[in-house]
Enzyme design. Sequence first.
Site, PDB file in Angstrom:
ATOM      1  N   LYS A  11      36.142   6.001  35.164  1.00 23.11           N
ATOM      2  CA  LYS A  11      34.689   5.819  35.276  1.00 23.11           C
ATOM      3  C   LYS A  11      33.974   7.103  35.745  1.00 23.11           C
ATOM      4  CE  LYS A  11      34.941   0.813  36.083  1.00 23.11           C
ATOM      5  NZ  LYS A  11      34.451  -0.318  36.907  1.00 23.11           N
ATOM      6  N   TYR A  51      30.049  -4.319  28.281  1.00 25.02           N
ATOM      7  CA  TYR A  51      30.089  -5.268  29.408  1.00 25.02           C
ATOM      8  C   TYR A  51      29.312  -6.560  29.130  1.00 25.02           C
ATOM      9  CZ  TYR A  51      32.526  -2.179  32.705  1.00 25.02           C
ATOM     10  OH  TYR A  51      33.475  -1.427  33.358  1.00 25.02           O
ATOM     11  N   ARG A  87      46.702  -3.273  35.917  1.00 28.70           N
ATOM     12  CA  ARG A  87      45.895  -3.932  36.956  1.00 28.70           C
ATOM     13  C   ARG A  87      46.524  -3.688  38.332  1.00 28.70           C
ATOM     14  NH1 ARG A  87      40.916  -5.888  35.372  1.00 28.70           N
ATOM     15  NH2 ARG A  87      41.029  -7.364  37.075  1.00 28.70           N
ATOM     16  N   ASN A 114      34.127   2.119  41.265  1.00 31.57           N
ATOM     17  CA  ASN A 114      35.529   1.913  41.623  1.00 31.57           C
ATOM     18  C   ASN A 114      36.520   2.604  40.691  1.00 31.57           C
ATOM     19  OD1 ASN A 114      35.171   0.220  39.501  1.00 31.57           O
ATOM     20  ND2 ASN A 114      35.764  -1.655  40.549  1.00 31.57           N
ATOM     21  N   HIS A 117      38.512   1.111  34.976  1.00 26.20           N
ATOM     22  CA  HIS A 117      38.444  -0.219  34.364  1.00 26.20           C
ATOM     23  C   HIS A 117      39.778  -0.481  33.695  1.00 26.20           C
ATOM     24  CE1 HIS A 117      37.367  -3.460  31.561  1.00 26.20           C
ATOM     25  NE2 HIS A 117      38.041  -2.762  30.675  1.00 26.20           N
ATOM     26  N   GLU A 128      38.501  -4.520  23.289  1.00 28.58           N
ATOM     27  CA  GLU A 128      38.068  -3.279  23.940  1.00 28.58           C
ATOM     28  C   GLU A 128      38.662  -2.044  23.268  1.00 28.58           C
ATOM     29  OE1 GLU A 128      37.369  -5.416  28.290  1.00 28.58           O
ATOM     30  OE2 GLU A 128      38.955  -3.916  28.109  1.00 28.58           O
TER      31      GLU A 128
HETATM   32  P1  ATP Z   1      36.971  -3.814  35.499  1.00 26.58           P
HETATM   33  O1  ATP Z   1      36.479  -4.880  34.561  1.00 26.58           O
HETATM   34  O2  ATP Z   1      36.011  -2.642  35.636  1.00 26.58           O
HETATM   35  O3  ATP Z   1      38.363  -3.376  35.219  1.00 26.58           O
HETATM   36  P2  ATP Z   1      37.498  -5.823  37.438  1.00 26.58           P
HETATM   37  O4  ATP Z   1      38.059  -6.614  36.303  1.00 26.58           O
HETATM   38  O5  ATP Z   1      38.368  -5.577  38.627  1.00 26.58           O
HETATM   39  O6  ATP Z   1      37.037  -4.394  36.964  1.00 26.58           O
HETATM   40  P3  ATP Z   1      35.083  -7.372  37.107  1.00 26.58           P
HETATM   41  O7  ATP Z   1      34.882  -8.610  37.891  1.00 26.58           O
HETATM   42  O8  ATP Z   1      35.448  -7.461  35.673  1.00 26.58           O
HETATM   43  O9  ATP Z   1      36.134  -6.455  37.905  1.00 26.58           O
HETATM   44  O10 ATP Z   1      33.761  -6.504  37.269  1.00 26.58           O
HETATM   45  C1  ATP Z   1      33.508  -5.423  36.385  1.00 26.58           C
HETATM   46  C2  ATP Z   1      32.991  -4.244  37.169  1.00 26.58           C
HETATM   47  O11 ATP Z   1      31.697  -4.558  37.675  1.00 26.58           O
HETATM   48  C3  ATP Z   1      33.806  -3.888  38.433  1.00 26.58           C
HETATM   49  O12 ATP Z   1      34.879  -3.023  38.156  1.00 26.58           O
HETATM   50  C4  ATP Z   1      32.757  -3.173  39.265  1.00 26.58           C
HETATM   51  O13 ATP Z   1      32.594  -1.827  38.837  1.00 26.58           O
HETATM   52  C5  ATP Z   1      31.495  -3.937  38.927  1.00 26.58           C
HETATM   53  N1  ATP Z   1      31.203  -4.992  39.919  1.00 26.58           N
HETATM   54  C6  ATP Z   1      31.868  -6.155  40.103  1.00 26.58           C
HETATM   55  N2  ATP Z   1      31.325  -6.883  41.090  1.00 26.58           N
HETATM   56  C7  ATP Z   1      30.263  -6.154  41.538  1.00 26.58           C
HETATM   57  C8  ATP Z   1      29.278  -6.361  42.538  1.00 26.58           C
HETATM   58  N3  ATP Z   1      29.266  -7.472  43.271  1.00 26.58           N
HETATM   59  N4  ATP Z   1      28.350  -5.393  42.717  1.00 26.58           N
HETATM   60  C9  ATP Z   1      28.344  -4.267  41.959  1.00 26.58           C
HETATM   61  N5  ATP Z   1      29.233  -4.023  40.980  1.00 26.58           N
HETATM   62  C10 ATP Z   1      30.195  -4.941  40.782  1.00 26.58           C
HETATM   63 MG    MG Z   2      37.034  -6.901  34.435  1.00 24.95          MG
END
Ligand code: ATP
Ligand code: MG
Length: 140
Positions: A11, A51, A87, A114, A117, A128
Amino acid sequence: MALQRTFSIIKPDATERNLTGAINAKLEGAGLRIVAQKRLHLTKAQAEKFYEVHRERPFYDELTSFMSSGPIVAQVLEGEDAIAKNREVMGATNPAEAAEGTIRKEFARSLGENSVHGSDAAETAAVEIAYFFSGLELVG
Ligand code: ATP
Ligand code: MG
């Protein structure tokens, strides 16, 4: 478990800090092979489409603004049980909850920024990968 492919993004918070190599070392160290990789800067519309599943979430605008704020590195990773393995090496979404040694524990700035992804299931991985790469670009 057979050989599997997953989709990964380094990211903008990580490319900004020159962490591409450090993150790739963690991925490769976990036994994941980078079979495709390219650096690109998404438009807001491209990030929104990627997204789409999160459209109704309160953080959708923040997330898609962030993901289009700077360069990303899109990747396809291959290995035994690659989706779960990636993961695992990524760590929990919230870096405060991520295990020692994971990418997010070491590098993530916050829940939103974070660093990586990773696809969460075989179906999403296929969608994807196809959004970013053609079959010819996947070199196993
Ligand atoms: P990713 O899909 O990026 O691999 P993930 O599967 O661990 O991460 P998801 O629940 O799919 O998490 O959320 C997608 C992304 O949205 C997260 O990686 C983070 O960058 C962002 N995100 C999730 N929750 C929040 C929140 N409460 N506030 C801000 N950003 C968030
Ligand atoms: Mg995710």
